[in-house]
Design a protein around this motif. Structure first.
Motif, PDB file in Angstrom:
ATOM      1  N   SER A  13      40.104 -31.682  45.836  1.00 32.83           N
ATOM      2  CA  SER A  13      40.047 -32.928  46.074  1.00 32.83           C
ATOM      3  C   SER A  13      38.503 -33.266  45.954  1.00 32.83           C
ATOM      4  O   SER A  13      38.050 -34.591  45.866  1.00 32.83           O
ATOM      5  CB  SER A  13      40.722 -33.349  47.216  1.00 32.83           C
ATOM      6  OG  SER A  13      42.068 -33.450  47.038  1.00 32.83           O
ATOM      7  N   TYR A  29      38.325 -36.885  44.266  1.00 34.83           N
ATOM      8  CA  TYR A  29      38.791 -38.033  45.116  1.00 34.83           C
ATOM      9  C   TYR A  29      37.649 -38.615  45.995  1.00 34.83           C
ATOM     10  O   TYR A  29      37.107 -37.968  46.554  1.00 34.83           O
ATOM     11  CB  TYR A  29      40.075 -37.707  45.635  1.00 34.83           C
ATOM     12  CG  TYR A  29      41.238 -37.194  44.852  1.00 34.83           C
ATOM     13  CD1 TYR A  29      41.817 -38.362  44.177  1.00 34.83           C
ATOM     14  CD2 TYR A  29      41.412 -35.947  44.462  1.00 34.83           C
ATOM     15  CE1 TYR A  29      42.861 -37.950  43.065  1.00 34.83           C
ATOM     16  CE2 TYR A  29      42.587 -35.757  43.482  1.00 34.83           C
ATOM     17  CZ  TYR A  29      43.037 -36.645  42.780  1.00 34.83           C
ATOM     18  OH  TYR A  29      43.978 -36.452  41.737  1.00 34.83           O
ATOM     19  N   LYS A  74      39.466 -43.447  43.797  1.00 41.77           N
ATOM     20  CA  LYS A  74      40.519 -42.669  43.606  1.00 41.77           C
ATOM     21  C   LYS A  74      40.745 -41.876  44.904  1.00 41.77           C
ATOM     22  O   LYS A  74      39.900 -41.480  45.578  1.00 41.77           O
ATOM     23  CB  LYS A  74      40.129 -41.508  42.636  1.00 41.77           C
ATOM     24  CG  LYS A  74      39.934 -41.711  41.420  1.00 41.77           C
ATOM     25  CD  LYS A  74      39.604 -40.603  40.449  1.00 41.77           C
ATOM     26  CE  LYS A  74      39.496 -40.672  39.029  1.00 41.77           C
ATOM     27  NZ  LYS A  74      39.153 -41.730  38.420  1.00 41.77           N
ATOM     28  N   ILE A  75      42.091 -42.067  45.301  1.00 35.54           N
ATOM     29  CA  ILE A  75      42.566 -41.276  46.667  1.00 35.54           C
ATOM     30  C   ILE A  75      43.730 -40.448  46.588  1.00 35.54           C
ATOM     31  O   ILE A  75      44.313 -40.733  45.375  1.00 35.54           O
ATOM     32  CB  ILE A  75      43.020 -42.434  47.780  1.00 35.54           C
ATOM     33  CG1 ILE A  75      44.128 -43.343  47.219  1.00 35.54           C
ATOM     34  CG2 ILE A  75      41.823 -43.441  47.762  1.00 35.54           C
ATOM     35  CD1 ILE A  75      44.884 -44.140  48.428  1.00 35.54           C
ATOM     36  N   ILE A  76      43.755 -39.462  47.596  1.00 33.39           N
ATOM     37  CA  ILE A  76      45.064 -38.608  47.277  1.00 33.39           C
ATOM     38  C   ILE A  76      45.725 -38.602  48.475  1.00 33.39           C
ATOM     39  O   ILE A  76      45.101 -38.602  49.615  1.00 33.39           O
ATOM     40  CB  ILE A  76      44.573 -37.223  46.866  1.00 33.39           C
ATOM     41  CG1 ILE A  76      45.563 -36.437  46.848  1.00 33.39           C
ATOM     42  CG2 ILE A  76      43.525 -36.692  47.761  1.00 33.39           C
ATOM     43  CD1 ILE A  76      45.446 -35.061  45.811  1.00 33.39           C
TER      44      ILE A  76
END
Ligand code: DQA
Length: 149
Positions: A65, A69, A4-6
């Protein structure tokens, strides 16, 4: 499970396409967001894409985050040059971070040539236009893949 990335965008990036096209091109943030989702999907990454004009809100997003993430791509925009709070929040995130700028900040006014975050991020991309977002996603996918080896 997918990594998962932001992608976090700072102030005035909501006006891409309208502001200083000579620096930032004609792509809107909405279009950029769509391209980022397409690339992330292709690479098997789950993407969250956010923008805020507020420093405190960006700090909250960065803090949160670390629970959700695996990597952060950040265009902190003007706060790159001013915000110790954003630097400190990023420093607490112990996973890969890519600093991103659409323009080449080192070719511009002197006040933009100093980034308060460059020395604590994993790597950076600047001056390659909005393509930098796609390049950052590709690099992040590689960083995360190598981490899990
Ligand atoms: C920017 C460069 C910053 O100096 C500026 O304040 C921005 C955008 C870039 O993407 O080139 O808002 O981060």
């Amino acid at each position: 499970m997918n990594n998962k990335i932001i992608i976090i965008n700072g102030p005035n990036l909501n006006l891409l396409g309208e502001r200083e096209q000579s620096q930032y091109g004609s792509t809107t943030l909405e279009k950029l967001k769509d391209s980022c989702f397409t690339k992330s999907k292709e690479l098997g990454l789950d993407l969250k894409f956010v923008q805020s004009n507020l420093e405190g809100e960006l700090v909250n997003i960065i803090q949160d985050s670390r629970k959700s993430y695996d990597g952060i791509i950040i265009n902190a925009a003007a706060f790159t040059h001013t915000s110790v709070a954003i630097r400190d929040a990023l420093d607490i995130f112990k996973k890969p971070i890519i600093e991103l700028h659409i323009s080449n900040i080192y070719k511009r006014e002197e006040f933009r040539q100093k980034s308060l975050i460059s020395d604590i991020v994993t790597g950076g991309i600047f001056g390659l236009g909005s393509d930098g977002y796609i390049l950052a996603i590709i690099s992040m996918e590689k960083l995360l893949k190598n981490e899990n080896k």
